[in-house]
Scaffold this active site. Structure first.
Site, PDB file in Angstrom:
ATOM      1  N   PHE A  99      -0.897  -6.716  -0.750  1.00 32.74           N
ATOM      2  CA  PHE A  99      -0.504  -6.475   0.646  1.00 32.74           C
ATOM      3  C   PHE A  99      -0.779  -7.665   1.557  1.00 32.74           C
ATOM      4  O   PHE A  99      -0.116  -7.823   2.579  1.00 32.74           O
ATOM      5  CB  PHE A  99      -1.247  -5.238   1.161  1.00 32.74           C
ATOM      6  CG  PHE A  99      -0.876  -4.821   2.553  1.00 32.74           C
ATOM      7  CD1 PHE A  99       0.371  -4.278   2.824  1.00 32.74           C
ATOM      8  CD2 PHE A  99      -1.778  -4.955   3.606  1.00 32.74           C
ATOM      9  CE1 PHE A  99       0.715  -3.874   4.111  1.00 32.74           C
ATOM     10  CE2 PHE A  99      -1.447  -4.555   4.887  1.00 32.74           C
ATOM     11  CZ  PHE A  99      -0.192  -4.015   5.149  1.00 32.74           C
ATOM     12  N   TYR A 100      -1.746  -8.499   1.214  1.00 31.14           N
ATOM     13  CA  TYR A 100      -2.085  -9.641   2.075  1.00 31.14           C
ATOM     14  C   TYR A 100      -0.894 -10.598   2.186  1.00 31.14           C
ATOM     15  O   TYR A 100      -0.421 -11.143   1.191  1.00 31.14           O
ATOM     16  CB  TYR A 100      -3.286 -10.400   1.531  1.00 31.14           C
ATOM     17  CG  TYR A 100      -4.579  -9.612   1.448  1.00 31.14           C
ATOM     18  CD1 TYR A 100      -4.778  -8.448   2.178  1.00 31.14           C
ATOM     19  CD2 TYR A 100      -5.620 -10.057   0.639  1.00 31.14           C
ATOM     20  CE1 TYR A 100      -5.962  -7.738   2.099  1.00 31.14           C
ATOM     21  CE2 TYR A 100      -6.816  -9.361   0.556  1.00 31.14           C
ATOM     22  CZ  TYR A 100      -6.980  -8.208   1.283  1.00 31.14           C
ATOM     23  OH  TYR A 100      -8.166  -7.501   1.196  1.00 31.14           O
ATOM     24  N   SER A 101      -0.437 -10.798   3.397  1.00 30.29           N
ATOM     25  CA  SER A 101       0.723 -11.656   3.661  1.00 30.29           C
ATOM     26  C   SER A 101       1.930 -11.255   2.827  1.00 30.29           C
ATOM     27  O   SER A 101       2.723 -12.099   2.398  1.00 30.29           O
ATOM     28  CB  SER A 101       0.377 -13.136   3.422  1.00 30.29           C
ATOM     29  OG  SER A 101      -0.541 -13.608   4.363  1.00 30.29           O
ATOM     30  N   ALA A 102       2.065  -9.941   2.570  1.00 34.16           N
ATOM     31  CA  ALA A 102       3.198  -9.406   1.810  1.00 34.16           C
ATOM     32  C   ALA A 102       3.384 -10.128   0.478  1.00 34.16           C
ATOM     33  O   ALA A 102       4.501 -10.427   0.059  1.00 34.16           O
ATOM     34  CB  ALA A 102       4.478  -9.494   2.646  1.00 34.16           C
TER      35      ALA A 102
END
Length: 326
Positions: free
Chosen positions: A58-61
């Site tokens: 999920f971090y920075s997609a």
């Protein structure tokens, strides 16, 4: 660098974990670093002996994993690094692009492996809790990934104590891969995990690898002073909602007082507190400057005395039941 076992496993991880939420794409969060800026920081972490690196799809997609895949293997062999990632948060708009269905778990892991440029992750963890999760489906899917060779160990993040207990028990009852770690929010200002989660993990020798030992930077400096403003603090609504209570500021002031007396940085006092707590194996810190890595590593040598620990504990303001925090 110091190393410790990851719970009951024989795997050894550094006593500090490098959190990669701040690496990826500034379009996701304006304080996040792109690859060129992240490269010297990752190199410094590896050279300091940090072998535990934690990220999330999920971090920075997904860009956090991509940057790690592009950079990390320039400075360390795959075998040197204990690479952890997480899944569960939305990675698309359709209804099965999130959560802990077997469908999403398998798809998410395959996507993470491509971004990380590796054929396995050392530690796969749940991320944000989904109340409607079928825990048996989750436990079996995680076990099947271990059997496939794509995952070595499994753990959980920010899961309610009752649900985590159920996962641990289901894995044992069904002869499935045990959960070896719990990544919970834990710092001088946020100690709700001490109610049930931490005692359970200590009793069952499950590694505690907490995130936010610096309270998302709140404990590093008094942000009420405009000179201490940061892009993260000014744009992080979670910090503003959950770390601006009177007790939080009392903790901040106590941390600052001890730091001044010791001639160290407040962040080092906050890390030293976390490292001194029973059962804590590897607090996960974030860094957006090379100097942050050196500061964190130096905190390993800072041993707080009983008086200092009591003073910090005395500032704690409990959160009410049902509080909207991790």
């Amino acid at each position: 660098m110091e190393y410790a076992r990851l719970g009951r496993s024989s795997l050894r991880i550094s006593r500090l974990g490098f959190g990669a939420m701040g690496i990826g794409n500034p379009g996701w969060r304006k304080w996040v670093l792109e690859e060129d800026a992240a490269r010297p920081i990752l190199r410094a972490a590896v050279e300091a002996g940090i072998n535990f690196v934690d990220t999330c799809d999920f971090y920075s997609a997904g860009a956090s994993e991509t940057v790690l895949g592009n950079v990390l293997w320039d400075y360390a062999s795959r075998d040197e690094i204990v690479l952890a990632t997480k899944l569960g948060n939305p990675m698309g708009t359709h209804p099965n692009a999130r959560g802990y269905s077997r469908k999403h778990i398998f798809s998410a892991v395959d996507a993470s492996l491509k971004r990380l440029k590796t054929d396995y992750v050392d530690l796969l963890q749940t991320h944000i809790w989904q109340p409607d999760t079928d825990l048996e489906e989750l436990v079996v899917a995680f076990d099947d990934l271990v059997k496939s060779g794509k995952v070595r160990y499994v753990g959980a993040t920010t899961m309610p104590a009752w649900a985590f207990v159920q996962c641990v028990n289901l894995a044992k009852q069904m002869g499935r891969t045990p959960f070896v770690s719990m990544q919970c929010e834990y710092n001088v200002c946020h100690r709700e995990a001490e109610r049930e989660l931490i005692p359970f993990c200590r009793a069952y020798d499950i590694a505690l690898v907490p995130f936010s030992p610096l309270a998302r930077g709140f404990l590093c400096a008094d942000r009420r002073d405009a000179r201490n403003a940061t892009a993260r603090h000014d744009s992080d609504d979670y910090t503003l909602k959950h770390y601006h209570r009177p007790g939080d500021f009392a903790a901040l002031e106590c941390v600052a007082k001890i730091a001044a007396k010791r001639g160290v940085e407040p962040s080092q006092v906050a890390l030293a507190w976390a490292l001194a707590q029973p059962g804590i194996i590897s607090p996960i810190f974030g860094a957006t400057q090379v100097e942050h890595v050196a500061s964190a590593v130096a905190a390993l040598d800072l041993k707080l005395d009983e008086e200092e620990l009591r003073a910090l504990a005395g500032t704690y303001e409990t959160r009410p039941l049902g509080a909207k925090s991790h």
